[in-house]
Scaffold this motif. Structure first.
Motif, mmCIF file in Angstrom:
data_model
loop_
_atom_site.group_PDB
_atom_site.id
_atom_site.type_symbol
_atom_site.label_atom_id
_atom_site.label_comp_id
_atom_site.label_asym_id
_atom_site.label_seq_id
_atom_site.Cartn_x
_atom_site.Cartn_y
_atom_site.Cartn_z
ATOM 1 N N ASP A 125 -5.687 7.883 12.513
ATOM 2 C CA ASP A 125 -5.227 8.864 11.524
ATOM 3 C C ASP A 125 -3.746 8.740 11.180
ATOM 4 O O ASP A 125 -3.325 9.098 10.084
ATOM 5 N N ARG A 137 5.382 10.014 13.623
ATOM 6 C CA ARG A 137 3.923 10.088 13.849
ATOM 7 C C ARG A 137 3.598 9.741 15.304
ATOM 8 O O ARG A 137 2.684 10.336 15.898
ATOM 9 N N ASP A 154 0.861 -1.182 0.000
ATOM 10 C CA ASP A 154 0.000 0.000 0.000
ATOM 11 C C ASP A 154 0.899 1.234 0.000
ATOM 12 O O ASP A 154 1.580 1.510 0.985
ATOM 13 N N ASP A 211 10.428 4.147 6.781
ATOM 14 C CA ASP A 211 9.157 3.782 7.412
ATOM 15 C C ASP A 211 9.292 3.875 8.931
ATOM 16 O O ASP A 211 8.381 4.335 9.629
ATOM 17 N N ALA A 239 7.258 6.399 11.184
ATOM 18 C CA ALA A 239 6.349 5.841 12.195
ATOM 19 C C ALA A 239 6.638 6.471 13.560
ATOM 20 O O ALA A 239 5.717 6.859 14.288
ATOM 21 N N LEU A 267 -3.123 3.309 14.778
ATOM 22 C CA LEU A 267 -3.932 2.651 13.744
ATOM 23 C C LEU A 267 -4.901 3.634 13.084
ATOM 24 O O LEU A 267 -5.334 3.414 11.955
ATOM 25 N N THR A 305 0.259 4.331 4.383
ATOM 26 C CA THR A 305 0.156 3.458 5.548
ATOM 27 C C THR A 305 1.507 2.781 5.783
ATOM 28 O O THR A 305 2.162 2.359 4.839
ATOM 29 N N SER A 342 -2.134 6.116 10.604
ATOM 30 C CA SER A 342 -1.933 5.048 9.606
ATOM 31 C C SER A 342 -0.644 4.254 9.812
ATOM 32 O O SER A 342 0.067 3.946 8.860
ATOM 33 N N VAL A 343 -0.357 3.964 11.064
ATOM 34 C CA VAL A 343 0.779 3.090 11.368
ATOM 35 C C VAL A 343 0.197 1.814 11.971
ATOM 36 O O VAL A 343 -0.451 1.858 13.014
ATOM 37 N N ILE A 344 0.389 0.709 11.290
ATOM 38 C CA ILE A 344 -0.169 -0.553 11.780
ATOM 39 C C ILE A 344 0.889 -1.281 12.601
ATOM 40 O O ILE A 344 1.883 -1.772 12.072
ATOM 41 N N TYR A 377 3.279 -0.331 7.551
ATOM 42 C CA TYR A 377 2.922 -1.644 8.097
ATOM 43 C C TYR A 377 4.054 -2.195 8.956
ATOM 44 O O TYR A 377 5.106 -2.570 8.427
#
Ligand SMILES: *Cc1c(COP(=O)(O)O)cnc(C)c1O
Length: 449
Positions: free
Chosen positions: A395, A428, A58, A421, A425, A393, A62, A397-399, A64
């Motif tokens: 706004d 954020r 994706d 990433d 992450a 998870l 996002t 968008s960090v899973i 992951y």
């Protein structure tokens, strides 16, 4: 081969990369924070960066960091599913069983060769990890008559503890759970005093599902064997992330899942390993026709095959095993040594980011700092970890995922995770902590954390 970021040439290489990137964009400095520039430069040096394009990624922003829970979809798996469903099943119908029937052993051998350090004929893909562990533990208890204790880790993954509890309760035996250090996990010296002539089996996880601590399999196997017990390893969090040497380490029995670092897809079948010398002496408890000698004679009486196939019970999950094969082939192409080197560089980078930004915000590192003792994830403790994970998870968008009672797990699957990433992450995450809005989040709408 991955060039470790701590090598002597690192600074020079980083500088070259930054200058090249600036020349190509003509936009001056890449970013205001040199650590983000460093992340981008490390990605530029990544010899297995190509692997990311082999997955369906994706690119919408996002991030992951949960490949240690469910791996990403390899692009080739889409084609393989279509091939199996439309051609082999749709057209070939029952005739395709001629090839399908060999998949459990063939994919087991592939896994053994590339990722488990296991010679052929000792690994088979079947069932769920829980079922495989149960089969192997039960067989081990039968092979050690007169010994009535199973030893495990109180912090072991719940399913492992439950199935062992079920076994000892049914047999009137004892489950001895050892309290190892929370971050460092199981250790041969600490384990030794819990073992004795009454120990039948020791069952441990190779990499701890929360802390990510990596156990010394060889040293622990030696202590186990000195007591006359058998060893059973859960490889769920190490297979595909850490080089494993089942044969060389003297492991007796092992099992693991394929939907985490192996990218086999949700609920893909697990694998089990039984050291060759032990196979004929062990009987697993679910006697089925897939373990039977001369299966299609449909004869009376169970007479198991002498090989690893005796640990199978019923019909193999063909679709799932085919996707495991795709996942294993992909990791074999990338190379487990290169994966491990990048994984350590990623987790080290993340720990540096934690030390710089997150520790002052109240996070506590709960993963070993020693690289030799670390799997491929970083675990951070924080009293509000649950809500912080939910905010990530949302706004942000960090899973990532939360593990009770207070841990945030950040998985660094090397084939698909970039250094940038990790930087983004954490960036954020810092915003979330500064903003504080996570404190007012309501209850989780899903039962899965
Ligand atoms: C994920 C995981 C399992 C899962 O077992 P299943 O039977 O596949 O649900 C077991 N053990 C460990 C250590 C795990 O991390």
């Amino acid at each position: 081969m991955w060039r470790p970021p701590w090598s002597a040439s690192r600074d020079r290489a980083l500088l070259d990369l930054k200058m090249a990137a600036q020349r190509s964009t003509g936009k001056g400095p890449l970013t205001e924070d040199p650590q983000r520039a460093e992340a981008l430069a490390l990605d530029g040096l990544d010899s297995i960066a190509f692997a990311r394009s082999l997955f369906q990624v994706d690119e919408g922003g996002t991030i992951y960091l949960d490949g240690n829970s469910l791996g990403m979809l390899p692009r080739r798996s889409l084609a393989r599913v279509t091939q199996i469903v439309a051609e082999e099943w749709g057209r070939g119908l029952v005739r395709s069983w001629g090839a399908w029937v060999d998949l459990p052993g063939a994919v087991g051998d592939l896994l053994g060769e590339h990722l488990l350090g296991a010679a052929g004929g000792q690994t088979v893909v079947s069932d769920a990890t829980t079922v495989n562990l149960y089969k192997l533990a039960s067989a081990a208890l039968d092979a050690r008559p007169g010994r009535c204790v199973i030893v495990s880790d109180r912090a072991n993954f719940p399913t492992d503890r439950y199935l062992l509890q079920g076994l000892v309760e049914a047999r009137g035996m004892e489950l001895r759970l050892v309290d190892f250090p929370e971050v460092e996990g199981p250790d041969a010296d600490l384990l030794g005093p819990y073992l004795g002539p009454e120990t039948a089996l020791v069952s441990l996880s190779h990499v701890d599902y929360r802390s990510g601590a990596l156990a010394d399999m060889t040293a622990i196997n030696q202590v186990i064997h000195a007591s006359g017990a058998l060893s059973l390893w859960d490889l769920c969090h190490s297979v595909g992330a850490v080089p494993i040497e089942l044969d060389a380490s003297g492991t007796d029995l092992a099992a693991g899942c394929t939907y985490k670092y192996l990218n086999g897809g949700p609920g893909s079948p697990a694998f089990l390993y039984v050291r060759r010398e032990l196979q004929e002496g062990l009987r697993q408890p679910i006697w089925g026709w897939f373990g039977q000698a001369d299966q299609f004679a449909m004869g009376q009486g169970y007479n198991p095959l002498p090989s690893i196939a005796r640990f199978q019970s019923g019909s193999p999950a063909v679709l799932g095993i085919a996707l495991v094969e795709e996942g294993v082939r992909l990791l074999a192409e990338i190379g487990i040594e290169a994966i491990r080197a990048k994984s350590l560089a990623l987790t080290s980078f993340l720990i540096d980011l934690h030390d710089r930004w997150l520790a002052p915000m109240g996070f506590v590192l709960a993963t070993p700092r020693d690289q030799a003792r670390r799997g491929s994830q970083v675990c951070l403790r924080h009293p509000d970890a649950y809500h912080i994970c939910r905010a990530l998870l949302g706004d942000a968008s960090v899973i990532a995922d939360f593990r009770a009672p207070d841990r945030l797990r950040l998985g660094c699957a090397a084939p698909t995770t970039r250094f940038v990433d990790l930087y983004d992450a954490v960036h954020r995450l810092r915003r979330i902590m500064e903003d504080g809005g996570y404190l007012s989040l309501g209850p989780e709408p899903s039962r899965i954390t």
